[in-house]
Design a protein around this motif. Structure first.
Motif, PDB file in Angstrom:
ATOM      1  N   LEU A  59      39.686  -2.829 -23.588  1.00  0.00           N
ATOM      2  CA  LEU A  59      39.577  -2.730 -22.125  1.00  0.00           C
ATOM      3  C   LEU A  59      38.954  -3.995 -21.537  1.00  0.00           C
ATOM      4  CD1 LEU A  59      38.409   0.985 -21.776  1.00  0.00           C
ATOM      5  CD2 LEU A  59      40.655   0.050 -21.221  1.00  0.00           C
ATOM      6  N   ALA A  60      37.919  -4.515 -22.184  1.00  0.00           N
ATOM      7  CA  ALA A  60      37.289  -5.741 -21.712  1.00  0.00           C
ATOM      8  C   ALA A  60      38.260  -6.919 -21.822  1.00  0.00           C
ATOM      9  CB  ALA A  60      36.020  -6.019 -22.520  1.00  0.00           C
ATOM     10  N   SER A  61      39.056  -6.931 -22.887  1.00  0.00           N
ATOM     11  CA  SER A  61      40.011  -8.030 -23.096  1.00  0.00           C
ATOM     12  C   SER A  61      41.061  -8.070 -22.000  1.00  0.00           C
ATOM     13  CB  SER A  61      40.677  -7.885 -24.469  1.00  0.00           C
ATOM     14  OG  SER A  61      39.726  -7.952 -25.504  1.00  0.00           O
ATOM     15  N   VAL A  62      41.655  -6.907 -21.697  1.00  0.00           N
ATOM     16  CA  VAL A  62      42.726  -6.893 -20.693  1.00  0.00           C
ATOM     17  C   VAL A  62      42.174  -7.115 -19.280  1.00  0.00           C
ATOM     18  CG1 VAL A  62      44.231  -5.425 -22.068  1.00  0.00           C
ATOM     19  CG2 VAL A  62      42.647  -4.366 -20.470  1.00  0.00           C
ATOM     20  N   GLU A  63      40.879  -6.878 -19.131  1.00  0.00           N
ATOM     21  CA  GLU A  63      40.274  -7.046 -17.813  1.00  0.00           C
ATOM     22  C   GLU A  63      39.857  -8.489 -17.550  1.00  0.00           C
ATOM     23  OE1 GLU A  63      39.534  -5.740 -14.142  1.00  0.00           O
ATOM     24  OE2 GLU A  63      40.221  -4.410 -15.763  1.00  0.00           O
ATOM     25  N   PHE A  64      39.376  -9.175 -18.589  1.00  0.00           N
ATOM     26  CA  PHE A  64      38.767 -10.484 -18.372  1.00  0.00           C
ATOM     27  C   PHE A  64      39.518 -11.660 -19.003  1.00  0.00           C
ATOM     28  CE2 PHE A  64      35.176  -7.419 -18.212  1.00  0.00           C
ATOM     29  CZ  PHE A  64      34.811  -7.625 -16.884  1.00  0.00           C
ATOM     30  N   VAL A  65      40.512 -11.388 -19.841  1.00  0.00           N
ATOM     31  CA  VAL A  65      41.288 -12.476 -20.448  1.00  0.00           C
ATOM     32  C   VAL A  65      42.561 -12.680 -19.629  1.00  0.00           C
ATOM     33  CG1 VAL A  65      42.498 -13.287 -22.509  1.00  0.00           C
ATOM     34  CG2 VAL A  65      40.372 -11.971 -22.745  1.00  0.00           C
ATOM     35  N   PRO A  66      42.687 -13.803 -18.932  1.00  0.00           N
ATOM     36  CA  PRO A  66      43.854 -14.021 -18.055  1.00  0.00           C
ATOM     37  C   PRO A  66      45.193 -13.930 -18.784  1.00  0.00           C
ATOM     38  CG  PRO A  66      42.146 -15.654 -17.621  1.00  0.00           C
ATOM     39  CD  PRO A  66      41.711 -14.914 -18.836  1.00  0.00           C
ATOM     40  N   ALA A  67      45.241 -14.385 -20.033  1.00  0.00           N
ATOM     41  CA  ALA A  67      46.513 -14.396 -20.767  1.00  0.00           C
ATOM     42  C   ALA A  67      47.033 -12.995 -21.055  1.00  0.00           C
ATOM     43  CB  ALA A  67      46.339 -15.161 -22.080  1.00  0.00           C
ATOM     44  N   LEU A  68      46.170 -11.980 -20.923  1.00  0.00           N
ATOM     45  CA  LEU A  68      46.586 -10.607 -21.213  1.00  0.00           C
ATOM     46  C   LEU A  68      46.930  -9.808 -19.961  1.00  0.00           C
ATOM     47  CD1 LEU A  68      43.980  -9.620 -23.980  1.00  0.00           C
ATOM     48  CD2 LEU A  68      46.330 -10.419 -24.279  1.00  0.00           C
ATOM     49  N   GLN A  69      46.829 -10.432 -18.802  1.00  0.00           N
ATOM     50  CA  GLN A  69      47.062  -9.693 -17.561  1.00  0.00           C
ATOM     51  C   GLN A  69      48.481  -9.142 -17.457  1.00  0.00           C
ATOM     52  OE1 GLN A  69      44.686  -8.823 -15.153  1.00  0.00           O
ATOM     53  NE2 GLN A  69      43.424  -9.515 -16.866  1.00  0.00           N
ATOM     54  N   ASP A  70      49.472  -9.912 -17.942  1.00  0.00           N
ATOM     55  CA  ASP A  70      50.854  -9.464 -17.796  1.00  0.00           C
ATOM     56  C   ASP A  70      51.217  -8.330 -18.748  1.00  0.00           C
ATOM     57  OD1 ASP A  70      50.597 -11.171 -19.955  1.00  0.00           O
ATOM     58  OD2 ASP A  70      52.694 -11.820 -19.873  1.00  0.00           O
ATOM     59  N   VAL A  71      50.388  -8.118 -19.775  1.00  0.00           N
ATOM     60  CA  VAL A  71      50.667  -7.022 -20.717  1.00  0.00           C
ATOM     61  C   VAL A  71      49.604  -5.925 -20.618  1.00  0.00           C
ATOM     62  CG1 VAL A  71      51.965  -8.423 -22.364  1.00  0.00           C
ATOM     63  CG2 VAL A  71      49.473  -8.313 -22.549  1.00  0.00           C
ATOM     64  N   LYS A  72      48.854  -5.925 -19.536  1.00  0.00           N
ATOM     65  CA  LYS A  72      47.753  -4.963 -19.388  1.00  0.00           C
ATOM     66  C   LYS A  72      48.237  -3.525 -19.506  1.00  0.00           C
ATOM     67  CE  LYS A  72      44.011  -3.635 -16.239  1.00  0.00           C
ATOM     68  NZ  LYS A  72      43.313  -3.957 -14.966  1.00  0.00           N
ATOM     69  N   GLY A  73      49.302  -3.177 -18.787  1.00  0.00           N
ATOM     70  CA  GLY A  73      49.795  -1.807 -18.802  1.00  0.00           C
ATOM     71  C   GLY A  73      50.245  -1.373 -20.182  1.00  0.00           C
ATOM     72  N   ILE A  74      50.950  -2.251 -20.890  1.00  0.00           N
ATOM     73  CA  ILE A  74      51.453  -1.907 -22.221  1.00  0.00           C
ATOM     74  C   ILE A  74      50.298  -1.733 -23.202  1.00  0.00           C
ATOM     75  CG2 ILE A  74      52.934  -2.654 -24.122  1.00  0.00           C
ATOM     76  CD1 ILE A  74      54.527  -4.292 -22.126  1.00  0.00           C
ATOM     77  N   ILE A  75      49.304  -2.609 -23.128  1.00  0.00           N
ATOM     78  CA  ILE A  75      48.176  -2.514 -24.050  1.00  0.00           C
ATOM     79  C   ILE A  75      47.372  -1.242 -23.790  1.00  0.00           C
ATOM     80  CG2 ILE A  75      45.958  -3.568 -24.662  1.00  0.00           C
ATOM     81  CD1 ILE A  75      47.265  -6.274 -24.458  1.00  0.00           C
ATOM     82  N   LEU A  76      47.240  -0.854 -22.527  1.00  0.00           N
ATOM     83  CA  LEU A  76      46.541   0.398 -22.226  1.00  0.00           C
ATOM     84  C   LEU A  76      47.295   1.590 -22.819  1.00  0.00           C
ATOM     85  CD1 LEU A  76      45.405  -0.205 -18.526  1.00  0.00           C
ATOM     86  CD2 LEU A  76      44.017  -0.298 -20.605  1.00  0.00           C
ATOM     87  N   ILE A  77      48.624   1.556 -22.751  1.00  0.00           N
ATOM     88  CA  ILE A  77      49.423   2.623 -23.362  1.00  0.00           C
ATOM     89  C   ILE A  77      49.272   2.609 -24.880  1.00  0.00           C
ATOM     90  CG2 ILE A  77      51.801   3.432 -23.767  1.00  0.00           C
ATOM     91  CD1 ILE A  77      52.469   2.448 -20.936  1.00  0.00           C
ATOM     92  N   SER A  78      49.116   1.415 -25.449  1.00  0.00           N
ATOM     93  CA  SER A  78      48.999   1.303 -26.901  1.00  0.00           C
ATOM     94  C   SER A  78      47.745   1.989 -27.442  1.00  0.00           C
ATOM     95  CB  SER A  78      49.003  -0.168 -27.318  1.00  0.00           C
ATOM     96  OG  SER A  78      47.780  -0.811 -26.971  1.00  0.00           O
ATOM     97  N   LEU A  79      46.780   2.288 -26.567  1.00  0.00           N
ATOM     98  CA  LEU A  79      45.582   3.018 -26.995  1.00  0.00           C
ATOM     99  C   LEU A  79      45.932   4.414 -27.507  1.00  0.00           C
ATOM    100  CD1 LEU A  79      43.062   1.985 -24.177  1.00  0.00           C
ATOM    101  CD2 LEU A  79      43.022   1.258 -26.577  1.00  0.00           C
ATOM    102  N   LEU A  80      47.135   4.916 -27.174  1.00  0.00           N
ATOM    103  CA  LEU A  80      47.589   6.197 -27.719  1.00  0.00           C
ATOM    104  C   LEU A  80      47.603   6.148 -29.250  1.00  0.00           C
ATOM    105  CD1 LEU A  80      50.636   6.967 -25.366  1.00  0.00           C
ATOM    106  CD2 LEU A  80      48.431   8.156 -25.386  1.00  0.00           C
ATOM    107  N   SER A  81      48.048   5.015 -29.798  1.00  0.00           N
ATOM    108  CA  SER A  81      48.116   4.898 -31.254  1.00  0.00           C
ATOM    109  C   SER A  81      46.723   4.826 -31.872  1.00  0.00           C
ATOM    110  CB  SER A  81      48.935   3.666 -31.657  1.00  0.00           C
ATOM    111  OG  SER A  81      48.338   2.475 -31.177  1.00  0.00           O
ATOM    112  N   LEU A  82      45.767   4.290 -31.114  1.00  0.00           N
ATOM    113  CA  LEU A  82      44.392   4.252 -31.603  1.00  0.00           C
ATOM    114  C   LEU A  82      43.838   5.677 -31.710  1.00  0.00           C
ATOM    115  CD1 LEU A  82      42.405   2.013 -32.419  1.00  0.00           C
ATOM    116  CD2 LEU A  82      41.400   2.176 -30.148  1.00  0.00           C
ATOM    117  N   ALA A  83      44.137   6.501 -30.700  1.00  0.00           N
ATOM    118  CA  ALA A  83      43.735   7.911 -30.744  1.00  0.00           C
ATOM    119  C   ALA A  83      44.425   8.629 -31.896  1.00  0.00           C
ATOM    120  CB  ALA A  83      44.064   8.591 -29.420  1.00  0.00           C
ATOM    121  N   GLY A  84      45.696   8.295 -32.126  1.00  0.00           N
ATOM    122  CA  GLY A  84      46.426   8.898 -33.230  1.00  0.00           C
ATOM    123  C   GLY A  84      45.829   8.550 -34.575  1.00  0.00           C
TER     124      GLY A  84
END
Length: 423
Positions: free
Chosen positions: A99-124
């Motif tokens: 969450l901190a990475s997608v919020e504060f790393v500019p290079a990750l801004q365009d993939v923010k939504g996808i990375i947040l969805i990818s947290l589903l696999s972390l829960a799995g």
């Protein structure tokens, strides 16, 4: 019969792991386009690191204890909650970093939504009690659930993803199956009587299990470091062409390298049980047979590459990749040394609870690899990288054999002391 059935079930899962991307990727590359397809692919690679951290070596250490105590449901339940709570704490820390990475790393801004969805696999990863089913040797059931969730996800993908705008739906189809299979397997474990009701867990329980798993995790982390840094070292020392040749050869070798994974995973709980019953000689006999199988089948692969390597490269990648043939001929020795190292590590060391040497073994290997790979890459380019990886794994085998010898000596000594005590 059970071993053959369990092994077959795991090979089905592994085959699906190869087939699902082969079926889905051509469709997605055309439907999503290079930009969105690249974003989803990046998110998969990005999240894989955090999944590895969350697993933390629990899958092996917990599966070993499950196989030993499979008749004690209260013990199994305690272990289940210890592992689940420990993995939850690690996953929470990983999620905060994401969450901190997608919020504060500019290079990750365009993939923010996808990375947040990818947290589903972390829960799995937290919820999936694969280690429980493996330790109880209920692998076919686990295979059916895993396969079913992947098929449903793949089917949904073809119905839902119709344009580049559906890239977030693609991410859901990629990351949801692990969560779905985890929920289903957890429900089965509770409803089928594998576990009893909640057992009280102390901080000492969490610390002891995590400490044991850490030795496995730290060894894997060192191995991860010297495995995945090869392309980076190669790029900086030689250039992109050499990276392409090495990666291409690695793509051919990788399925061979992973071929024995299901067999080792199936044998693991059985070997753990034999060691717990002081039947180490039987375990050693099985390990020798597995090693001989590894040697025989890999000898066939090595012969095939040396006889038809050029035709294979041209057929798969085209004439431009012919310079990769020497790389492939060097790298084809990697599956046999990796497979033998994995057999000895899991079935001999970890199965006996000898996890402490792993950190030292892979730490030495990582240092050795870094030094000798720099020399070989400068001298021989991509072929030097292939040779350096094989040499490092040979060192790993030597160090594991030395550790196995020490473990065997301690086992014999303990047996002799037990015999004297009985008299």
């Amino acid at each position: 019969m059970s071993v053959k059935r369990d092994t077959a079930a795991l090979y089905v899962i592994q085959a699906c792991g190869y087939l699902v991307p082969l079926i889905a990727l051509p469709y997605l590359s055309r439907t999503l386009g290079p930009d969105h397809f690249g974003q989803v692919s990046f998110a998969v690679a990005f999240m894989q690191f955090f999944i590895t951290v969350t697993d933390f070596g629990f899958d092996l250490t917990a599966a070993r204890k499950i196989s030993i105590h499979r008749g004690d449901r209260e013990m199994l339940t305690r272990l289940y909650w210890i592992v689940t709570i420990s993995k939850s704490c690690i996953a929470l820390l990983c999620a905060l970093i994401v969450l901190a990475s997608v919020e504060f790393v500019p290079a990750l801004q365009d993939v923010k939504g996808i990375i947040l969805i990818s947290l589903l696999s972390l829960a799995g990863t937290v919820l999936s009690p694969v280690w429980l089913f493996q330790g109880l040797e209920k692998i076919p059931l686990m295979a059916v659930i895993t396969l079913a969730t992947r098929i449903v996800s793949l089917t949904a993908l073809f119905f839902i993803v119709k344009s580049p705008a559906d890239y977030l739906a693609t991410a859901v189809c990629f990351f949801a199956p692990l969560l779905a299979s985890g929920l289903i397997l957890t429900a089965i474990a509770h409803c089928a009587g594998m576990l009893t009701s909640w057992q009280k867990i102390t901080r000492e329980d969490l610390w002891q299990q995590s400490l044991e798993a850490f030795h496995v995790f730290s060894g894997s982390a060192f191995a991860f470091m010297y495995t995945y840094l090869n392309a980076i070292i190669l790029k900086f020392l030689t250039g992109n062409d050499a990276v392409g040749y090495f990666v291409m050869a690695d793509k051919i070798v990788s399925p061979i390298k992973q071929f024995f994974g299901p067999l080792i995973q199936t044998m693991f709980p059985r070997i753990c049980k034999l060691h717990s019953e002081n039947r180490g000689k039987e375990a050693d006999d099985i390990i020798r047979k597995v090693v001989m199988t590894v040697l025989l089948l890999n000898a066939c692969a090595i012969l095939a590459v040396f006889v038809g390597g050029e035709k294979l490269v041209v057929l798969a990648f085209g004439v431009k990749f012919l310079p990769a043939v020497p790389v492939l001929k060097a790298l084809i020795f990697l599956p046999v040394v990796v497979s033998i190292a994995t057999v000895l590590m899991q079935l001999s060391l970890i199965a006996q609870g000898e996890v402490r040497p792993l950190k030292r073994i892979y730490g030495i290997a990582a240092a050795f690899h870094f030094v000798q790979s720099l020399i070989l890459v400068k001298e021989f380019g991509a072929t030097g990288t292939a040779i350096s990886v094989v040499l490092t794994e040979v060192l790993v085998i030597a160090l594991i054999c030395y550790a196995c010898r020490g473990a065997r000596s301690r086992r014999v000594e303990a047996g002799a002391q037990g015999a004297q005590g009985a008299q």
